[in-house]
Design a protein around this motif. Structure first.
Motif, PDB file in Angstrom:
ATOM      1  N   ARG A  19       0.913  -1.318  -0.084  1.00  0.00           N
ATOM      2  CA  ARG A  19       0.027   0.012   0.089  1.00  0.00           C
ATOM      3  C   ARG A  19       0.882   1.396  -0.229  1.00  0.00           C
ATOM      4  NH1 ARG A  19      -3.266  -3.051  -1.758  1.00  0.00           N
ATOM      5  NH2 ARG A  19      -5.283  -3.845  -0.593  1.00  0.00           N
ATOM      6  N   ARG A  20       2.182   1.066  -0.135  1.00  0.00           N
ATOM      7  CA  ARG A  20       3.143   2.204  -0.199  1.00  0.00           C
ATOM      8  C   ARG A  20       2.840   3.087   1.031  1.00  0.00           C
ATOM      9  NH1 ARG A  20       2.212   0.807  -5.454  1.00  0.00           N
ATOM     10  NH2 ARG A  20       4.167   0.587  -6.645  1.00  0.00           N
ATOM     11  N   LEU A  21       2.783   2.584   2.350  1.00  0.00           N
ATOM     12  CA  LEU A  21       2.556   3.345   3.509  1.00  0.00           C
ATOM     13  C   LEU A  21       3.959   3.282   4.561  1.00  0.00           C
ATOM     14  CD1 LEU A  21      -1.120   2.597   4.548  1.00  0.00           C
ATOM     15  CD2 LEU A  21      -0.317   4.632   3.463  1.00  0.00           C
ATOM     16  N   SER A  22       4.272   4.281   5.181  1.00  0.00           N
ATOM     17  CA  SER A  22       5.220   4.100   5.955  1.00  0.00           C
ATOM     18  C   SER A  22       4.743   3.672   7.612  1.00  0.00           C
ATOM     19  CB  SER A  22       6.015   5.658   6.348  1.00  0.00           C
ATOM     20  OG  SER A  22       4.868   6.466   6.860  1.00  0.00           O
ATOM     21  N   GLN A  23       5.328   3.330   8.453  1.00  0.00           N
ATOM     22  CA  GLN A  23       4.940   2.941   9.525  1.00  0.00           C
ATOM     23  C   GLN A  23       4.080   3.912  10.296  1.00  0.00           C
ATOM     24  OE1 GLN A  23       8.093   1.161  11.909  1.00  0.00           O
ATOM     25  NE2 GLN A  23       8.089  -0.664  11.105  1.00  0.00           N
ATOM     26  N   LEU A  24       4.674   5.243  10.107  1.00  0.00           N
ATOM     27  CA  LEU A  24       3.874   6.364  10.665  1.00  0.00           C
ATOM     28  C   LEU A  24       2.532   6.851   9.995  1.00  0.00           C
ATOM     29  CD1 LEU A  24       3.715   8.974  12.608  1.00  0.00           C
ATOM     30  CD2 LEU A  24       5.028  10.137  10.583  1.00  0.00           C
ATOM     31  N   ASP A  25       2.482   6.617   8.796  1.00  0.00           N
ATOM     32  CA  ASP A  25       1.280   6.519   7.958  1.00  0.00           C
ATOM     33  C   ASP A  25       0.281   5.607   8.534  1.00  0.00           C
ATOM     34  OD1 ASP A  25       2.213   8.558   6.271  1.00  0.00           O
ATOM     35  OD2 ASP A  25       2.911   7.088   4.627  1.00  0.00           O
ATOM     36  N   LEU A  26       0.375   4.459   8.740  1.00  0.00           N
ATOM     37  CA  LEU A  26      -0.238   3.186   8.870  1.00  0.00           C
ATOM     38  C   LEU A  26      -0.606   3.587  10.412  1.00  0.00           C
ATOM     39  CD1 LEU A  26      -1.783   0.564   8.741  1.00  0.00           C
ATOM     40  CD2 LEU A  26       0.267  -0.549   9.281  1.00  0.00           C
ATOM     41  N   SER A  27       0.275   4.125  11.268  1.00  0.00           N
ATOM     42  CA  SER A  27      -0.117   4.238  12.782  1.00  0.00           C
ATOM     43  C   SER A  27      -1.188   5.349  12.861  1.00  0.00           C
ATOM     44  CB  SER A  27       1.279   4.670  13.606  1.00  0.00           C
ATOM     45  OG  SER A  27       1.712   5.918  13.195  1.00  0.00           O
ATOM     46  N   LEU A  28      -1.050   6.251  11.858  1.00  0.00           N
ATOM     47  CA  LEU A  28      -2.048   7.252  11.914  1.00  0.00           C
ATOM     48  C   LEU A  28      -3.680   6.847  11.592  1.00  0.00           C
ATOM     49  CD1 LEU A  28       0.237  10.515  10.507  1.00  0.00           C
ATOM     50  CD2 LEU A  28      -0.813  10.000  12.810  1.00  0.00           C
ATOM     51  N   GLN A  29      -3.408   5.953  10.482  1.00  0.00           N
ATOM     52  CA  GLN A  29      -4.727   5.737   9.948  1.00  0.00           C
ATOM     53  C   GLN A  29      -5.377   4.622  11.117  1.00  0.00           C
ATOM     54  OE1 GLN A  29      -5.049   4.255   5.908  1.00  0.00           O
ATOM     55  NE2 GLN A  29      -3.271   5.989   5.179  1.00  0.00           N
ATOM     56  N   ALA A  30      -4.625   3.826  11.666  1.00  0.00           N
ATOM     57  CA  ALA A  30      -5.184   2.769  12.514  1.00  0.00           C
ATOM     58  C   ALA A  30      -5.260   3.315  13.986  1.00  0.00           C
ATOM     59  CB  ALA A  30      -4.113   1.290  12.754  1.00  0.00           C
ATOM     60  N   GLY A  31      -4.750   4.430  14.240  1.00  0.00           N
ATOM     61  CA  GLY A  31      -4.971   5.050  15.701  1.00  0.00           C
ATOM     62  C   GLY A  31      -4.230   4.560  16.552  1.00  0.00           C
ATOM     63  N   ARG A  35       5.597   3.266  16.804  1.00  0.00           N
ATOM     64  CA  ARG A  35       6.224   2.375  17.818  1.00  0.00           C
ATOM     65  C   ARG A  35       5.602   0.824  17.711  1.00  0.00           C
ATOM     66  NH1 ARG A  35      10.407   2.326  21.609  1.00  0.00           N
ATOM     67  NH2 ARG A  35      10.153   0.832  23.488  1.00  0.00           N
ATOM     68  N   HIS A  36       4.386   1.041  18.234  1.00  0.00           N
ATOM     69  CA  HIS A  36       3.634  -0.254  18.212  1.00  0.00           C
ATOM     70  C   HIS A  36       3.509  -0.872  16.850  1.00  0.00           C
ATOM     71  CE1 HIS A  36       1.044  -3.359  19.986  1.00  0.00           C
ATOM     72  NE2 HIS A  36      -0.124  -2.745  19.551  1.00  0.00           N
ATOM     73  N   VAL A  37       3.130  -0.257  15.881  1.00  0.00           N
ATOM     74  CA  VAL A  37       3.430  -0.679  14.364  1.00  0.00           C
ATOM     75  C   VAL A  37       4.777  -1.460  14.051  1.00  0.00           C
ATOM     76  CG1 VAL A  37       3.300  -0.517  11.847  1.00  0.00           C
ATOM     77  CG2 VAL A  37       1.742   0.877  13.453  1.00  0.00           C
ATOM     78  N   SER A  38       5.801  -0.856  14.754  1.00  0.00           N
ATOM     79  CA  SER A  38       7.101  -1.463  14.637  1.00  0.00           C
ATOM     80  C   SER A  38       7.296  -2.706  15.215  1.00  0.00           C
ATOM     81  CB  SER A  38       8.332  -0.537  14.813  1.00  0.00           C
ATOM     82  OG  SER A  38       9.305  -1.107  14.992  1.00  0.00           O
ATOM     83  N   GLU A  41       5.327  -5.624  13.471  1.00  0.00           N
ATOM     84  CA  GLU A  41       6.147  -6.046  12.374  1.00  0.00           C
ATOM     85  C   GLU A  41       7.185  -6.971  12.613  1.00  0.00           C
ATOM     86  OE1 GLU A  41       6.901  -2.985   9.387  1.00  0.00           O
ATOM     87  OE2 GLU A  41       4.644  -2.799   8.967  1.00  0.00           O
ATOM     88  N   THR A  42       7.747  -6.641  13.688  1.00  0.00           N
ATOM     89  CA  THR A  42       8.931  -7.260  14.040  1.00  0.00           C
ATOM     90  C   THR A  42       8.999  -8.529  15.152  1.00  0.00           C
ATOM     91  OG1 THR A  42       9.366  -5.832  16.022  1.00  0.00           O
ATOM     92  CG2 THR A  42      10.515  -5.536  13.725  1.00  0.00           C
ATOM     93  N   GLY A  43       7.599  -8.697  15.353  1.00  0.00           N
ATOM     94  CA  GLY A  43       7.201  -9.917  16.418  1.00  0.00           C
ATOM     95  C   GLY A  43       7.439  -9.557  17.817  1.00  0.00           C
ATOM     96  N   ARG A  44       7.709  -8.302  18.088  1.00  0.00           N
ATOM     97  CA  ARG A  44       8.007  -8.065  19.513  1.00  0.00           C
ATOM     98  C   ARG A  44       6.664  -7.916  20.424  1.00  0.00           C
ATOM     99  NH1 ARG A  44      12.244  -3.285  19.497  1.00  0.00           N
ATOM    100  NH2 ARG A  44      12.070  -3.738  22.037  1.00  0.00           N
ATOM    101  N   ALA A  45       5.688  -7.754  19.408  1.00  0.00           N
ATOM    102  CA  ALA A  45       4.157  -7.688  20.251  1.00  0.00           C
ATOM    103  C   ALA A  45       3.343  -8.247  19.274  1.00  0.00           C
ATOM    104  CB  ALA A  45       4.010  -6.252  20.031  1.00  0.00           C
ATOM    105  N   ARG A  46       2.269  -8.913  20.214  1.00  0.00           N
ATOM    106  CA  ARG A  46       1.015  -9.626  19.445  1.00  0.00           C
ATOM    107  C   ARG A  46      -0.132  -8.869  19.538  1.00  0.00           C
ATOM    108  NH1 ARG A  46      -0.835 -15.845  21.052  1.00  0.00           N
ATOM    109  NH2 ARG A  46      -2.308 -15.853  19.543  1.00  0.00           N
TER     110      ARG A  46
END
Length: 273
Positions: A19-31, A35-38, A41-46
């Motif tokens: 979707r050509r979104l940065s992690q910041l873009d996705l975080s803003l859209q998902a609320g 940091r949580h998006v990261s 994606e790295t499996g540090r959070a479920r």
């Protein structure tokens, strides 16, 4: 990191990239925080089930792939997949039949995500009869049982239909570009679309497409029907607000004459059969 979190994180990253979104873009859209998006994606959070669905909504993920993301995160799928010929799909089937029949005398066809033909009206079946070997035993407006004809096979593998398209290079170029857009980011190695995108002769057709054709307002399908010629363009519709995998993936392609001569030809063909 556990296996479920890692599997989900990889899929999430692929969809975000598609979707050509940065992690910041996705975080803003998902609320949520970037940091949580990261961490996801790295499996540090479920993620929770609700978080998976929220991210899917933000990324406009198709229902089939939402189920895949839920499974990867360790949850049950949320969306069913109903056979179009089953009693449960009667309402949708009636609506599709109405659409394709009301479009006559012009062709209309319903197909799935792999471009398999599920339903068609009589004018479309007449055009498809140009294929060699010809299609047989298909009833207009009825759900076609497996094995179903495939639009990519009809155009690129059936000599009669392929030879009837006068601007095959232009059509192949636009069609394969559409397949590429729809295909990402799926990974199914048995998907028939993957095989056609990889075929060298089809990529050569794309390369031979007339320069500047991609800038035309509409690229018509130019058909040679014996001594006659027809120019068609098409529109593609989907079922709005579908909450079933099968129904969301349906495409209804309706063809229209691109000039008065083509309209007269299609109307004459309908009255002569």
């Amino acid at each position: 990191m556990n296996d479920a979190a890692a599997a989900f994180g990889g899929l999430l990253r692929r969809w975000r990239s598609a979707r050509r979104l940065s992690q910041l873009d996705l975080s803003l859209q998902a609320g949520i925080s970037s940091r949580h998006v990261s961490f996801l994606e790295t499996g540090r959070a479920r993620p929770s089930r609700d978080m998976v669905l929220e991210l899917c909504f933000a990324l406009d993920v198709p229902l089939r792939d939402r189920n895949s993301l839920l499974l990867a995160a360790g949850f049950a799928p949320a969306y069913g997949e109903t056979d179009l010929a089953s009693p449960d799909a009667a309402q949708a089937r009636w609506a599709l039949q109405l659409m394709v029949r009301r479009h006559e005398p012009f062709p209309a066809v319903v197909f799935d995500r792999r471009w398999n033909v599920l339903m068609a009206n009589a004018p479309w079946l007449r055009l498809a009869s140009l294929a060699e070997p010809p299609l047989a035993g298909l009833a207009p407006g009825q759900v076609i049982p497996p094995p179903r004809p495939n639009l990519l096979q009809l155009l690129f593998d059936r000599d009669g239909l392929r030879n009837a398209v006068e601007n095959l290079e232009e059509v192949a170029s636009t069609l394969l570009a559409r397949v590429e857009r729809e295909f990402l980011p799926e990974t199914d190695p048995d998907d028939i679309r993957r095989a056609y995108l990889a075929r060298p002769e089809l990529q050569a057709l794309r390369a031979r497409a007339r320069p500047g054709a991609q800038h035309a307002m509409i690229i018509p399908l130019r058909l040679r029907l014996g001594e006659l010629r027809a120019r068609l363009f098409s529109t593609i519709a989907t079922l709005g607000t579908a909450q079933d995998v099968t129904l969301q993936e349906l495409r209804i392609e309706a063809f229209y004459p691109a000039d008065a001569e083509s309209e007269a030809l299609l109307r004459a063909a309908a009255t002569s059969t």
